[in-house]
Design a protein around this motif. Structure first.
Motif, PDB file in Angstrom:
ATOM      1  N   LEU A 167      18.143  12.962  -8.980  1.00  0.00           N
ATOM      2  CA  LEU A 167      19.070  12.815  -7.866  1.00  0.00           C
ATOM      3  C   LEU A 167      18.304  12.604  -6.559  1.00  0.00           C
ATOM      4  O   LEU A 167      18.675  11.773  -5.729  1.00  0.00           O
ATOM      5  CB  LEU A 167      19.967  14.049  -7.761  1.00  0.00           C
ATOM      6  N   LEU A 168      17.192  13.312  -6.412  1.00  0.00           N
ATOM      7  CA  LEU A 168      16.372  13.215  -5.208  1.00  0.00           C
ATOM      8  C   LEU A 168      15.565  11.916  -5.159  1.00  0.00           C
ATOM      9  O   LEU A 168      15.536  11.222  -4.145  1.00  0.00           O
ATOM     10  CB  LEU A 168      15.420  14.414  -5.129  1.00  0.00           C
ATOM     11  N   LEU A 169      14.910  11.575  -6.271  1.00  0.00           N
ATOM     12  CA  LEU A 169      13.994  10.429  -6.286  1.00  0.00           C
ATOM     13  C   LEU A 169      14.637   9.127  -6.753  1.00  0.00           C
ATOM     14  O   LEU A 169      14.078   8.058  -6.551  1.00  0.00           O
ATOM     15  CB  LEU A 169      12.794  10.728  -7.198  1.00  0.00           C
ATOM     16  N   GLY A 170      15.777   9.217  -7.411  1.00  0.00           N
ATOM     17  CA  GLY A 170      16.412   8.038  -7.979  1.00  0.00           C
ATOM     18  C   GLY A 170      16.010   7.857  -9.430  1.00  0.00           C
ATOM     19  O   GLY A 170      15.220   8.630  -9.986  1.00  0.00           O
ATOM     20  N   ALA A 171      16.544   6.820 -10.046  1.00  0.00           N
ATOM     21  CA  ALA A 171      16.255   6.553 -11.463  1.00  0.00           C
ATOM     22  C   ALA A 171      14.822   6.053 -11.620  1.00  0.00           C
ATOM     23  O   ALA A 171      14.371   5.200 -10.863  1.00  0.00           O
ATOM     24  CB  ALA A 171      17.232   5.524 -12.006  1.00  0.00           C
ATOM     25  N   PRO A 172      14.099   6.585 -12.600  1.00  0.00           N
ATOM     26  CA  PRO A 172      12.717   6.130 -12.822  1.00  0.00           C
ATOM     27  C   PRO A 172      12.689   4.779 -13.534  1.00  0.00           C
ATOM     28  O   PRO A 172      13.684   4.382 -14.153  1.00  0.00           O
ATOM     29  CB  PRO A 172      12.139   7.224 -13.722  1.00  0.00           C
ATOM     30  N   GLN A 173      11.559   4.099 -13.461  1.00  0.00           N
ATOM     31  CA  GLN A 173      11.400   2.843 -14.184  1.00  0.00           C
ATOM     32  C   GLN A 173      11.129   3.119 -15.669  1.00  0.00           C
ATOM     33  O   GLN A 173      11.463   2.312 -16.516  1.00  0.00           O
ATOM     34  CB  GLN A 173      10.246   2.014 -13.601  1.00  0.00           C
ATOM     35  N   LEU A 221       0.790  -1.224   0.000  1.00  0.00           N
ATOM     36  CA  LEU A 221       0.000   0.000   0.000  1.00  0.00           C
ATOM     37  C   LEU A 221       0.827   1.280   0.000  1.00  0.00           C
ATOM     38  O   LEU A 221       0.311   2.346  -0.270  1.00  0.00           O
ATOM     39  CB  LEU A 221      -0.956   0.003   1.199  1.00  0.00           C
ATOM     40  N   SER A 222       2.096   1.182   0.306  1.00  0.00           N
ATOM     41  CA  SER A 222       2.907   2.392   0.318  1.00  0.00           C
ATOM     42  C   SER A 222       3.310   2.768  -1.108  1.00  0.00           C
ATOM     43  O   SER A 222       3.464   1.912  -1.962  1.00  0.00           O
ATOM     44  CB  SER A 222       4.136   2.204   1.200  1.00  0.00           C
ATOM     45  N   PRO A 223       3.455   4.065  -1.377  1.00  0.00           N
ATOM     46  CA  PRO A 223       3.780   4.512  -2.736  1.00  0.00           C
ATOM     47  C   PRO A 223       5.205   4.123  -3.132  1.00  0.00           C
ATOM     48  O   PRO A 223       6.049   3.875  -2.273  1.00  0.00           O
ATOM     49  CB  PRO A 223       3.614   6.024  -2.668  1.00  0.00           C
ATOM     50  N   PRO A 224       5.494   4.112  -4.458  1.00  0.00           N
ATOM     51  CA  PRO A 224       6.829   3.736  -4.929  1.00  0.00           C
ATOM     52  C   PRO A 224       7.924   4.731  -4.526  1.00  0.00           C
ATOM     53  O   PRO A 224       9.091   4.399  -4.529  1.00  0.00           O
ATOM     54  CB  PRO A 224       6.696   3.694  -6.445  1.00  0.00           C
ATOM     55  N   VAL A 225       7.545   5.975  -4.216  1.00  0.00           N
ATOM     56  CA  VAL A 225       8.480   6.995  -3.732  1.00  0.00           C
ATOM     57  C   VAL A 225       7.888   7.548  -2.438  1.00  0.00           C
ATOM     58  O   VAL A 225       6.686   7.784  -2.351  1.00  0.00           O
ATOM     59  CB  VAL A 225       8.644   8.134  -4.777  1.00  0.00           C
ATOM     60  N   SER A 226       8.725   7.764  -1.445  1.00  0.00           N
ATOM     61  CA  SER A 226       8.215   8.223  -0.154  1.00  0.00           C
ATOM     62  C   SER A 226       7.612   9.628  -0.260  1.00  0.00           C
ATOM     63  O   SER A 226       8.049  10.445  -1.067  1.00  0.00           O
ATOM     64  CB  SER A 226       9.323   8.214   0.897  1.00  0.00           C
ATOM     65  N   GLN A 227       6.627   9.883   0.573  1.00  0.00           N
ATOM     66  CA  GLN A 227       5.959  11.185   0.584  1.00  0.00           C
ATOM     67  C   GLN A 227       6.933  12.299   0.959  1.00  0.00           C
ATOM     68  O   GLN A 227       6.853  13.401   0.428  1.00  0.00           O
ATOM     69  CB  GLN A 227       4.766  11.178   1.546  1.00  0.00           C
ATOM     70  N   SER A 228       7.878  12.014   1.835  1.00  0.00           N
ATOM     71  CA  SER A 228       8.842  13.046   2.235  1.00  0.00           C
ATOM     72  C   SER A 228       9.706  13.481   1.053  1.00  0.00           C
ATOM     73  O   SER A 228      10.027  14.663   0.915  1.00  0.00           O
ATOM     74  CB  SER A 228       9.715  12.561   3.388  1.00  0.00           C
ATOM     75  N   LYS A 229      10.064  12.532   0.180  1.00  0.00           N
ATOM     76  CA  LYS A 229      10.828  12.898  -1.019  1.00  0.00           C
ATOM     77  C   LYS A 229       9.959  13.718  -1.976  1.00  0.00           C
ATOM     78  O   LYS A 229      10.418  14.695  -2.560  1.00  0.00           O
ATOM     79  CB  LYS A 229      11.368  11.657  -1.720  1.00  0.00           C
TER      80      LYS A 229
END
Length: 110
Positions: free
Chosen positions: A63-69, A40-48
């Motif tokens: 850089l902040l979220l990482g490489a996308p799919q 249930l948690s999102p693929p990227v954290s809410q804080s990011k």
């Protein structure tokens, strides 16, 4: 030596009292709760996501979220970075204007 044996006996008595069925039930509940929380948690954290600011450059966001799919480039030159995971629910699309500046994100949950 006698004390160690009595500890073992006490452990066996606790298992016998609760029963193997009870232990398996508890184990399954713990696994189900953990799996549900992960799913249930999102693929990227809410804080990011909260750290994103309109106008950020695409490289800053990566850089902040990482490489996308997935990276989707529109005919108008705009870009969408899609973040997803097979172990998470939904996906997050991060939108950029053709100048490479961040505008907004959208979280689609299924």
């Amino acid at each position: 030596m006698q004390e160690a044996e009595s500890d073992d006996d006490a452990g066996r008595e606790a298992v016998d009292a609760f029963g193997l069925k009870g232990l398996l039930t508890v184990a399954l509940i713990v696994i189900a709760v953990h799996t549900t929380n992960c799913y249930l948690s999102p693929p990227v954290s809410q804080s990011k996501l909260d750290s994103l600011s309109v106008g950020m450059e695409l490289s800053e966001v990566e850089l902040l979220l990482g490489a996308p799919q997935h990276r989707i480039v529109g005919v108008d030159g705009s870009t969408v970075l899609r973040y997803s995971s097979k172990f998470r629910s939904g996906w997050i699309d991060v939108f950029f204007e053709r100048n490479g500046r961040y505008t907004e994100y959208n979280y689609e949950q299924f």
